[in-house]
Structure formats: structure tokens, C-alpha cells
Scaffold this motif. Structure first.
Motif, PDB file in Angstrom:
ATOM      1  N   ASP A 182       0.834  -1.209   0.000  1.00 24.82           N
ATOM      2  CA  ASP A 182       0.000   0.000   0.000  1.00 24.82           C
ATOM      3  C   ASP A 182       0.867   1.256   0.000  1.00 24.82           C
ATOM      4  N   SER A 240       2.556   1.606  -3.358  1.00 31.34           N
ATOM      5  CA  SER A 240       1.579   2.016  -4.365  1.00 31.34           C
ATOM      6  C   SER A 240       1.306   3.507  -4.274  1.00 31.34           C
ATOM      7  N   ASP A 241       1.178   4.019  -3.053  1.00 27.70           N
ATOM      8  CA  ASP A 241       0.941   5.452  -2.859  1.00 27.70           C
ATOM      9  C   ASP A 241       2.099   6.289  -3.381  1.00 27.70           C
ATOM     10  N   SER A 244       1.113   6.208 -10.669  1.00 28.54           N
ATOM     11  CA  SER A 244       0.961   5.581 -11.984  1.00 28.54           C
ATOM     12  C   SER A 244       2.275   5.545 -12.768  1.00 28.54           C
ATOM     13  N   GLU A 285      -8.422   4.470 -10.617  1.00 21.48           N
ATOM     14  CA  GLU A 285      -7.245   3.698 -10.231  1.00 21.48           C
ATOM     15  C   GLU A 285      -6.841   2.706 -11.312  1.00 21.48           C
ATOM     16  N   ARG A 339      -0.076  -2.822 -10.585  1.00 21.45           N
ATOM     17  CA  ARG A 339      -0.557  -1.638  -9.856  1.00 21.45           C
ATOM     18  C   ARG A 339      -2.074  -1.586  -9.860  1.00 21.45           C
ATOM     19  N   GLN A 340      -2.686  -1.833 -11.004  1.00 21.41           N
ATOM     20  CA  GLN A 340      -4.141  -1.805 -11.115  1.00 21.41           C
ATOM     21  C   GLN A 340      -4.766  -2.909 -10.254  1.00 21.41           C
ATOM     22  N   SER A 377      -4.643  -1.919  -6.621  1.00 22.05           N
ATOM     23  CA  SER A 377      -5.614  -0.865  -6.341  1.00 22.05           C
ATOM     24  C   SER A 377      -7.035  -1.410  -6.286  1.00 22.05           C
ATOM     25  N   ARG A 395      -9.556  -1.523  -3.114  1.00 21.69           N
ATOM     26  CA  ARG A 395     -10.847  -0.840  -3.203  1.00 21.69           C
ATOM     27  C   ARG A 395     -12.011  -1.777  -2.884  1.00 21.69           C
TER      28      ARG A 395
END
Length: 140
Positions: free
Chosen positions: A39, A42-43, A47, A99, A119-120, A123, A127
Motif C-alpha cells: 500500500d 503504491s501510494d 501511476s 485507479e 498496480r491496477q 488498487s 478498493r
């Protein structure tokens, strides 16, 4: 190719291991720590496709995926079918998934013309609160 110095590699690994545990996940506690690390990565990465921490993010995601597949009942559905189902259940349109990308990217993924990237996947798992492994393409 330059010959690898195992002493240097061992020192670097020991230094890294003091910061983060990049080993196979064997417990829920390790799993939660790895998800927390993914997490954070990713933050930071966002992208970007060339961020210096992208490889580390992909390694952590692979460790999470392996644990997910072994410990969770992952639906036997194609990733695009799962995404479509989750969108329907949550009354979402393609434009409601920034995202993943813009509406065109989401459309390509749903049609099977494009695969989700790491990454997708991370995310979407975050979510929708589902194991990341559910979004990985498997042989059918």
C-alpha cells in the motif's frame, strides 16, 4: 556480465532485511505487513511506470498473490468478469475507476483486449477488499 560478489550481496540483503522482510509469507501477521508495504509503495509510485521502487512493489505484490492463492478461496473467473461483477454490484461505471485508468483503458480491460497490470490489481483489491490473486489471469 560482471561477476557477483556474494559477500556484498549478503551485506546488502542483511541491511535491507532490517528494514523490510521480503521473504515468502507464512502467517497472517506477515501477510498484513506485506500488504501494508505494498500500500505504501503504491501510494509513492502512483501511476509511474519507471519509478525506482516499482520492482520492489512488484515483488511484494507477487508474494501477496502467492499467499492469496494458497490461503483464500479465489473465484475461478477471468479478471475482466470479476471486475465487471464488482462494478455491477457497486453500481459503478467505467469512468468510476480512476485507479485503473481512463474510460478507454477500463473498456479495453473489460473486453479482454488488455490485461490488468500489478498496480491496477493492487488498487482494485484494496478498493473492493478482495484478494489480489482474484485478479491474476490463470490458464483455463
Amino acid at each position: 556480465m560482471e561477476k557477483m560478489n556474494l559477500n556484498d550481496l549478503q551485506k546488502a540483503w542483511e541491511a535491507l532485511s532490517k528494514t523490510v522482510d521480503l521473504s515468502p509469507i507464512h502467517s497472517e501477521k506477515q501477510y498484513l505487513k506485506m500488504v501494508e508495504l505494498a500500500d505504501m509503495l503504491s501510494d509513492v509510485i502512483g501511476s509511474s511506470k519507471k519509478h525506482p521502487l516499482l520492482d520492489l512493489f512488484e515483488l511484494t505484490s507477487e508474494l501477496i498473490r502467492a499467499y492469496d492463492l494458497e490461503h483464500f478461496d479465489v473465484p475461478d473467473a477471468k479478471p475482466q468478469a470479476l471486475l465487471s461483477f464488482l462494478m455491477e454490484q457497486n453500481n459503478l461505471k467505467q469512468s468510476d475507476l480512476p485507479e485503473v485508468g481512463n474510460q478507454s483503458v477500463v473498456s479495453q480491460i473489460l473486453s479482454g483486449a488488455r490485461q490488468l497490470n500489478v498496480r491496477q490489481i493492487h488498487s482494485l483489491a484494496k478498493r473492493f477488499k478482495v484478494p489480489a490473486g482474484a485478479f491474476f489471469e490463470r490458464a483455463y
